[in-house]
Design an enzyme around this catalytic site. Sequence first.
Site, short mmCIF file in Angstrom:
data_model
loop_
_atom_site.label_atom_id
_atom_site.label_comp_id
_atom_site.label_asym_id
_atom_site.label_seq_id
_atom_site.Cartn_x
_atom_site.Cartn_y
_atom_site.Cartn_z
N LEU A 221 0.86 -1.18 0.00
CA LEU A 221 0.00 0.00 0.00
C LEU A 221 0.89 1.23 0.00
CD1 LEU A 221 -2.96 -0.16 2.55
CD2 LEU A 221 -3.06 0.11 0.06
N HIS B 14 -3.50 -2.90 -12.97
CA HIS B 14 -3.97 -4.12 -12.32
C HIS B 14 -4.31 -5.13 -13.41
CE1 HIS B 14 -5.65 -6.49 -9.08
NE2 HIS B 14 -6.66 -6.78 -9.89
C1 GAR Z 1 1.79 -7.15 -13.60
O1 GAR Z 1 0.96 -8.13 -14.18
C2 GAR Z 1 0.94 -6.15 -12.83
O2 GAR Z 1 -0.27 -5.86 -13.44
C3 GAR Z 1 0.73 -6.89 -11.55
O3 GAR Z 1 1.98 -7.46 -11.25
C4 GAR Z 1 2.65 -7.77 -12.48
C5 GAR Z 1 4.01 -7.16 -12.43
O4 GAR Z 1 4.77 -7.61 -13.53
N1 GAR Z 1 0.27 -6.03 -10.51
C6 GAR Z 1 -0.61 -6.41 -9.60
O5 GAR Z 1 -1.04 -7.55 -9.53
C7 GAR Z 1 -1.00 -5.32 -8.63
N2 GAR Z 1 -2.19 -5.71 -7.90
P1 GAR Z 1 6.13 -6.89 -13.92
O6 GAR Z 1 6.98 -6.80 -12.65
O7 GAR Z 1 6.74 -7.81 -14.93
O8 GAR Z 1 5.80 -5.54 -14.47
#
Ligand code: GAR
Length: 208
Positions: free
Chosen positions: A90, A107
């Site tokens: 958060l 998200h």
């Molecule tokens: C992404 O899919 C993003 O949308 C998600 O984490 C991943 C990060 O990937 N975020 C969430 O779930 C937030 N609630 P990355 O580190 O390869 O960008």
Amino acid sequence: MISRIAVLASGGGSNLQALLDYLDSLGDDSPGEVVAVISDRPTAGALERARAHDIPACSIAKGADGAAELFRTLHDASVDLVVLAGYLRLVPPAVVHHYDGRLVNIHPALLPAFGGEGMYGLHVHQAVLDAGVRVTGATVHLVTEEYDRGSILAQWPVPVFPHDDAATLAARVLQVEHWLYPRVIHALAGRGEIVLDGAPPFSFTEPR
Ligand code: GAR
């Protein structure tokens, strides 16, 4: 004016990479530059990606000290826009209030469904599969003090196929994230309106 962008990331940082590549591709027309990458995890791949681009990168502690450090780091880097890219904590209230309207998150589902505390990464995609919905997607939204509740800025749908597991679905949604998020950030940093240039340059067909 070029917007000074900070990216907060906990994981591998593929969304950070997509943003860096997109801004690079705009050359002199880029409306922003990433001036800081901050993580809550010292081993986050996003920090490595930042250093490979000569972008100042640091990890911050948990708790009250971390909140103050985060605020100070953003302030010292004269940041205009804060971008969460797979950031799992958060954001402290002081940062949320100071950057009101200039703090965004992506998200990996169509909010307000499949959001909230504990809904991150593969947990989101597993919940989508468990619910049996046929469409998921990506959502870019403003950040408030609650997980995934701020105003929605942009969304894009992604089909769920019968043989998907959480990993195949995550990979498909991630492709859309990499297309969508830089364009929304472009809008926030300079254009004043969100232009999605039609549709992503790919489409999804069910594997046989
Ligand atoms: C992404 O899919 C993003 O949308 C998600 O984490 C991943 C990060 O990937 N975020 C969430 O779930 C937030 N609630 P990355 O580190 O390869 O960008």
